[in-house]
Scaffold this motif. Structure first.
Motif: not given
Length: 258
Positions: A233-251
């Motif tokens: 996770y980045d400084g805003d606690l958002v999953l980094r874009g390089s991980l699970a690219p193009g996906l969102s949601g709890l999974g």
């Protein structure tokens, strides 16, 4: 293994009550020590209020501040301190409840609200670098948590395409947002479906399932949640874009392939 079993059902003679008794018996027979918090039998107070902090004198009650101050001073109400002592003792925490409106009964939510106070279960930092310790780290790290529930719905409706939502995702606020948040390793939940129409054969299968899962809790692999401070996770606690690219949601908060 020290096991704290937190039971939240108003009827001792219920399916839930029989499954609790079977699970506890299995643990005791295997040599484990079990302590029980039967919330309805205890008449557990489910709301946070000023009575939880009897030494608090501030004219405006700020719950997070007051709870930390009372925890650090040892002045929380006696019922809260008793439950915290059980939690500190436990290696495994079992939360058992009927699934009501996709969540746990209010009395169990109130147990979490009152017992998991700031300084004890959250709001802790690493003294070496000031990092906030949560989501896989913290004072409850090293403990395991197992949710055991009964649901009126049939099992397919809690599947990946079921109308109720996949069970671990429907329970995400509890499994990830409470148990994993406070550092506990969260085991896949145990669910007994169709609880209002259980046949004798169904009951026997449910007993076998519960006994099996509590006895394997020391070895079972926990849900593969990503830790907050592991670099995902980045400084805003958002999953980094390089991980699970193009996906969102709890999974996306699960490690892929785990």
């Amino acid at each position: 293994m020290n096991v704290l079993w937190v039971f939240a059902h108003p009827e001792q003679a219920s399916l839930s009550g029989s499954l609790r008794d079977e699970g506890v018996q299995a643990l005791v027979e295997a040599g484990h020590e079990v302590r029980m918090s039967d919330l309805y039998a205890m008449k557990w107070k489910a709301v946070v209020d000023r009575d939880d902090f009897p030494e608090e004198t501030s004219p405006q009650l700020r719950v997070t501040t007051a709870s930390r101050r009372a925890y650090e001073a040892g002045t929380l109400s006696a019922d809260i301190r008793g439950e915290q002592e059980k939690l500190a003792w436990a290696d495994l925490v079992v939360l058992q409840f009927p699934l009501w409106w996709y969540s746990m009964p209010a009395i169990l939510k109130g147990w979490v609200d009152r017992v998991f106070v700031k300084g004890f279960a959250y709001g802790v930092t690493d003294p070496s670098d000031g990092r906030t310790l949560r989501y896989g780290e913290g004072t409850l790290a090293g403990k395991r948590a197992l949710v055991v529930l009964t649901a009126g719905s049939r099992e397919p409706a809690f599947g990946p395409r079921g109308i109720n939502g996949q069970l671990d995702l429907a329970l995400f606020p509890l499994l990830h947002g409470t148990l994993w948040y406070t550092g506990m390793s969260v085991l896949p939940p145990v669910a007994v479906y169709g609880a209002d129409r259980v046949s004798a054969e169904d009951h026997a299968a449910a007993v076998s399932l519960v006994r099996s899962r509590v006895l394997s809790a020391e070895q079972d692999a926990p849900l593969p949640y990503r830790s907050q401070n592991g670099g995902d996770y980045d400084g805003d606690l958002v999953l980094r874009g390089s991980l699970a690219p193009g996906l969102s949601g709890l999974g996306v908060h699960y490690h892929p392939g785990a």
